[in-house]
Write a protein that holds these residues in place. Structure first.
Motif, mmCIF file in Angstrom:
data_model
loop_
_atom_site.group_PDB
_atom_site.id
_atom_site.type_symbol
_atom_site.label_atom_id
_atom_site.label_comp_id
_atom_site.label_asym_id
_atom_site.label_seq_id
_atom_site.Cartn_x
_atom_site.Cartn_y
_atom_site.Cartn_z
ATOM 1 N N ARG A 101 3.823 9.640 -14.720
ATOM 2 C CA ARG A 101 3.996 10.675 -13.693
ATOM 3 C C ARG A 101 2.642 11.000 -13.046
ATOM 4 O O ARG A 101 1.588 10.915 -13.692
ATOM 5 N N GLY A 102 2.712 11.400 -11.782
ATOM 6 C CA GLY A 102 1.493 11.777 -11.081
ATOM 7 C C GLY A 102 1.826 12.348 -9.719
ATOM 8 O O GLY A 102 2.996 12.634 -9.418
ATOM 9 N N ARG A 103 0.785 12.512 -8.915
ATOM 10 C CA ARG A 103 0.958 13.046 -7.556
ATOM 11 C C ARG A 103 0.176 12.167 -6.587
ATOM 12 O O ARG A 103 -0.917 11.692 -6.913
ATOM 13 N N ILE A 104 0.743 11.998 -5.394
ATOM 14 C CA ILE A 104 0.084 11.200 -4.365
ATOM 15 C C ILE A 104 -1.183 11.936 -3.939
ATOM 16 O O ILE A 104 -1.134 13.103 -3.551
ATOM 17 N N SER A 105 -2.339 11.238 -4.042
ATOM 18 C CA SER A 105 -3.603 11.853 -3.635
ATOM 19 C C SER A 105 -4.022 11.382 -2.243
ATOM 20 O O SER A 105 -4.766 12.091 -1.556
ATOM 21 N N THR A 106 -3.583 10.219 -1.829
ATOM 22 C CA THR A 106 -3.817 9.747 -0.466
ATOM 23 C C THR A 106 -2.889 8.568 -0.201
ATOM 24 O O THR A 106 -2.285 8.026 -1.150
ATOM 25 N N PHE A 107 -2.771 8.190 1.035
ATOM 26 C CA PHE A 107 -1.912 7.047 1.369
ATOM 27 C C PHE A 107 -2.314 6.481 2.723
ATOM 28 O O PHE A 107 -3.057 7.103 3.487
ATOM 29 N N VAL A 108 -1.804 5.298 3.005
ATOM 30 C CA VAL A 108 -1.930 4.685 4.322
ATOM 31 C C VAL A 108 -0.622 3.964 4.593
ATOM 32 O O VAL A 108 0.026 3.474 3.669
ATOM 33 N N VAL A 109 -0.215 3.970 5.842
ATOM 34 C CA VAL A 109 0.928 3.165 6.269
ATOM 35 C C VAL A 109 0.349 1.997 7.058
ATOM 36 O O VAL A 109 -0.336 2.202 8.067
ATOM 37 N N VAL A 110 0.580 0.790 6.563
ATOM 38 C CA VAL A 110 -0.013 -0.419 7.147
ATOM 39 C C VAL A 110 0.927 -0.958 8.221
ATOM 40 O O VAL A 110 2.100 -1.221 7.951
ATOM 41 N N HIS A 111 0.383 -1.104 9.434
ATOM 42 C CA HIS A 111 1.156 -1.646 10.558
ATOM 43 C C HIS A 111 0.617 -3.009 10.995
ATOM 44 O O HIS A 111 1.261 -3.708 11.748
ATOM 45 N N LYS A 112 -0.599 -3.360 10.569
ATOM 46 C CA LYS A 112 -1.246 -4.611 10.989
ATOM 47 C C LYS A 112 -0.978 -5.709 9.964
ATOM 48 O O LYS A 112 -0.975 -5.465 8.772
ATOM 49 N N GLU A 113 -0.827 -6.908 10.469
ATOM 50 C CA GLU A 113 -0.569 -8.058 9.611
ATOM 51 C C GLU A 113 -1.891 -8.580 9.047
ATOM 52 O O GLU A 113 -2.474 -9.529 9.551
ATOM 53 N N TRP A 114 -2.378 -7.936 7.969
ATOM 54 C CA TRP A 114 -3.625 -8.385 7.339
ATOM 55 C C TRP A 114 -3.402 -9.705 6.601
ATOM 56 O O TRP A 114 -4.287 -10.542 6.540
#
Length: 144
Positions: A71-84
């Motif tokens: 268990r935990g909590r989201i501390s940060t995130f990113v939504v990836v839209h580019k095809e890396w």
């Protein structure tokens, strides 16, 4: 076992795989058993990631792998839209979240089972496991 992140995605071997070392092998072995294990110092009692040969807090080499709550909590995130990476193109857009586990360390993974909405910082999550193939099971998180 959970469903693959995207069933129409290319074969798993086309995606980059995590680098497994002698220090991280117990973590990946635990994931295959659907257990989240953390290296924990037997001298100062603190869990840490990434795994290493000594405790990053007190430099003790007396480490033991202990089962975490998951268990935990989201501390940060990113939504990836580019095809890396071309292998991830069918998954676009996809999220990458960093979760602060109840035990303290932060683990980077994907948020699944959230209905496509944007992750929320501070959101309570729990680990789930995605069996990619016989040798790789990835930890992911879902809303708690």
């Amino acid at each position: 076992m959970t469903a693959p992140l995207n069933p129409s995605a290319p074969p798993a071997h086309a995606k980059p795989r995590p680098r497994m070392s002698p220090d991280s092998k117990p973590f990946w072995d635990g994931c295959r058993r659907h257990e989240l294990l953390l290296p924990t110092c037997e001298d100062c009692g603190r869990a840490h990631l990434p795994p290493g040969p000594v405790c990053p807090f007190c430099f003790s080499d007396r480490l033991a792998w202990k089962k975490a709550s998951g268990r935990g909590r989201i501390s940060t995130f990113v939504v990836v839209h580019k095809e890396w990476f071309p292998a991830f193109k069918p998954d676009l857009p996809y999220n990458v979240v960093q979760v602060e586990l109840e035990e303290g360390p932060r683990l980077t993974a994907n948020l699944v089972g959230h209905g496509g909405r944007k992750p929320v910082i501070g959101e309570a999550v729990r680990v789930v496991f995605d069996t990619v193939d016989d040798s790789l099971t990835m930890p992911r998180f879902e809303p708690a």
